[in-house]
Design an enzyme around this catalytic site. Structure first.
Site, PDB file in Angstrom:
ATOM      1  N   ASN A 220       0.830  -1.194   0.000  1.00 29.70           N
ATOM      2  CA  ASN A 220       0.000   0.000   0.000  1.00 29.70           C
ATOM      3  C   ASN A 220       0.874   1.258   0.000  1.00 29.70           C
ATOM      4  O   ASN A 220       1.980   1.274   0.554  1.00 29.70           O
ATOM      5  CB  ASN A 220      -1.014   0.001   1.146  1.00 29.70           C
TER       6      ASN A 220
ATOM      7  N   GLU B 286       0.190   5.234   0.763  1.00 30.87           N
ATOM      8  CA  GLU B 286      -0.768   6.245   1.216  1.00 30.87           C
ATOM      9  C   GLU B 286      -0.378   7.627   0.715  1.00 30.87           C
ATOM     10  O   GLU B 286       0.672   7.803   0.072  1.00 30.87           O
ATOM     11  CB  GLU B 286      -0.871   6.175   2.749  1.00 30.87           C
TER      12      GLU B 286
ATOM     13  N   CYS C 135      -4.127   0.580  -2.323  1.00 33.17           N
ATOM     14  CA  CYS C 135      -3.979  -0.658  -1.571  1.00 33.17           C
ATOM     15  C   CYS C 135      -2.879  -1.547  -2.159  1.00 33.17           C
ATOM     16  O   CYS C 135      -2.529  -1.434  -3.348  1.00 33.17           O
ATOM     17  CB  CYS C 135      -5.284  -1.450  -1.582  1.00 33.17           C
TER      18      CYS C 135
ATOM     19  N   GLU D 274      -3.124  -4.628  -2.934  1.00 34.64           N
ATOM     20  CA  GLU D 274      -3.650  -5.471  -4.012  1.00 34.64           C
ATOM     21  C   GLU D 274      -3.592  -4.743  -5.347  1.00 34.64           C
ATOM     22  O   GLU D 274      -3.264  -5.336  -6.378  1.00 34.64           O
ATOM     23  CB  GLU D 274      -5.099  -5.881  -3.705  1.00 34.64           C
TER      24      GLU D 274
ATOM     25  N   CYS E 150     -10.202  -5.158   0.814  1.00 34.00           N
ATOM     26  CA  CYS E 150     -11.334  -4.230   0.900  1.00 34.00           C
ATOM     27  C   CYS E 150     -12.290  -4.486  -0.268  1.00 34.00           C
ATOM     28  O   CYS E 150     -11.954  -5.194  -1.237  1.00 34.00           O
ATOM     29  CB  CYS E 150     -10.836  -2.777   0.893  1.00 34.00           C
TER      30      CYS E 150
ATOM     31  N   CYS F  71     -10.977  -3.643  -3.726  1.00 39.29           N
ATOM     32  CA  CYS F  71      -9.935  -4.562  -4.210  1.00 39.29           C
ATOM     33  C   CYS F  71     -10.513  -5.924  -4.586  1.00 39.29           C
ATOM     34  O   CYS F  71      -9.982  -6.592  -5.474  1.00 39.29           O
ATOM     35  CB  CYS F  71      -8.814  -4.695  -3.189  1.00 39.29           C
TER      36      CYS F  71
HETATM   37  N1  THU Z   1      -5.063  -1.848   2.901  1.00 40.54           N
HETATM   38  C1  THU Z   1      -4.514  -2.590   1.881  1.00 40.54           C
HETATM   39  O1  THU Z   1      -3.516  -2.175   1.264  1.00 40.54           O
HETATM   40  N2  THU Z   1      -5.079  -3.782   1.588  1.00 40.54           N
HETATM   41  C2  THU Z   1      -6.099  -4.356   2.275  1.00 40.54           C
HETATM   42  O2  THU Z   1      -6.506  -5.462   1.943  1.00 40.54           O
HETATM   43  C3  THU Z   1      -6.716  -3.649   3.407  1.00 40.54           C
HETATM   44  C4  THU Z   1      -6.246  -2.259   3.626  1.00 40.54           C
HETATM   45  C5  THU Z   1      -4.418  -0.577   3.258  1.00 40.54           C
HETATM   46  C6  THU Z   1      -5.127   0.668   2.836  1.00 40.54           C
HETATM   47  C7  THU Z   1      -4.575   1.679   3.821  1.00 40.54           C
HETATM   48  O3  THU Z   1      -3.339   2.167   3.326  1.00 40.54           O
HETATM   49  C8  THU Z   1      -4.309   0.872   5.061  1.00 40.54           C
HETATM   50  O4  THU Z   1      -4.285  -0.492   4.654  1.00 40.54           O
HETATM   51  C9  THU Z   1      -5.351   1.055   6.153  1.00 40.54           C
HETATM   52  O5  THU Z   1      -6.628   0.837   5.668  1.00 40.54           O
END
Ligand code: THU
Length: 136
Positions: A46, A48, A57, A59, A90, A93
């Site tokens: 991920n 941000e 994310c 994925e 999520c 994703c």
């Molecule tokens: N996140 C992912 O990268 N993948 C997931 O399957 C769940 C959440 C990330 C998004 C964000 O940067 C952090 O986790 C908190 O939600």
């Protein structure tokens, strides 16, 4: 093409990339690894952003890596994260994965100790809308 997806390779790829995640806001670092149709493994983490909704994310990054490597089919997925709860993909994703996977594609979620749960994509995204739903 191997019949049983090599979740060990996916686990190691996702665990290796997870510490490189850029997550200064949530402090929740995630790694994802995909097995493509030829058995190759593609990972992402991920990323941000100060403008929170712009973050991506793990994925999505793994899908971009797989597509950039020239593959179009996801045979297996593993998502790696820390914390007490299994890190399931999520909703957005799940749909991103659906574009390149099938309802029966296995999705494993893992923590530092190993795989915590296994699902099919159909279990995570029932009655999904995919490329075949569009008229050609
Ligand atoms: N996140 C992912 O990268 N993948 C997931 O399957 C769940 C959440 C990330 C998004 C964000 O940067 C952090 O986790 C908190 O939600």
């Amino acid at each position: 093409m191997p019949e049983n997806p090599d979740f060990e390779a996916l686990f190691h790829a996702a665990a290796a990339i997870q510490p490189r995640a850029y997550a200064p806001y949530s402090h929740f670092r995630v790694g994802a690894a995909l097995m493509a149709g030829d058995g190759s493994v593609h990972a992402g983490c991920n990323v941000e952003n100060a403008a929170y909704p712009v973050g991506t994310c793990a994925e999505a990054a793994a899908i971009a890596a797989m597509i950039g490597a020239g593959h179009r089919t996801i045979r297996a997925v593993l998502v790696y994260g820390e914390g007490a709860q299994p890190v399931t993909p999520c909703g957005a994703c799940r749909q991103r994965l659906r574009e390149f996977a099938s309802p029966g594609t296995p999705v494993a979620v893992a923590g530092p100790e190993g795989i915590r749960a296994r699902f099919t994509l159909e279990e995570l995204l029932p009655a999904s809308f995919g490329p075949a739903n569009l008229p050609r």
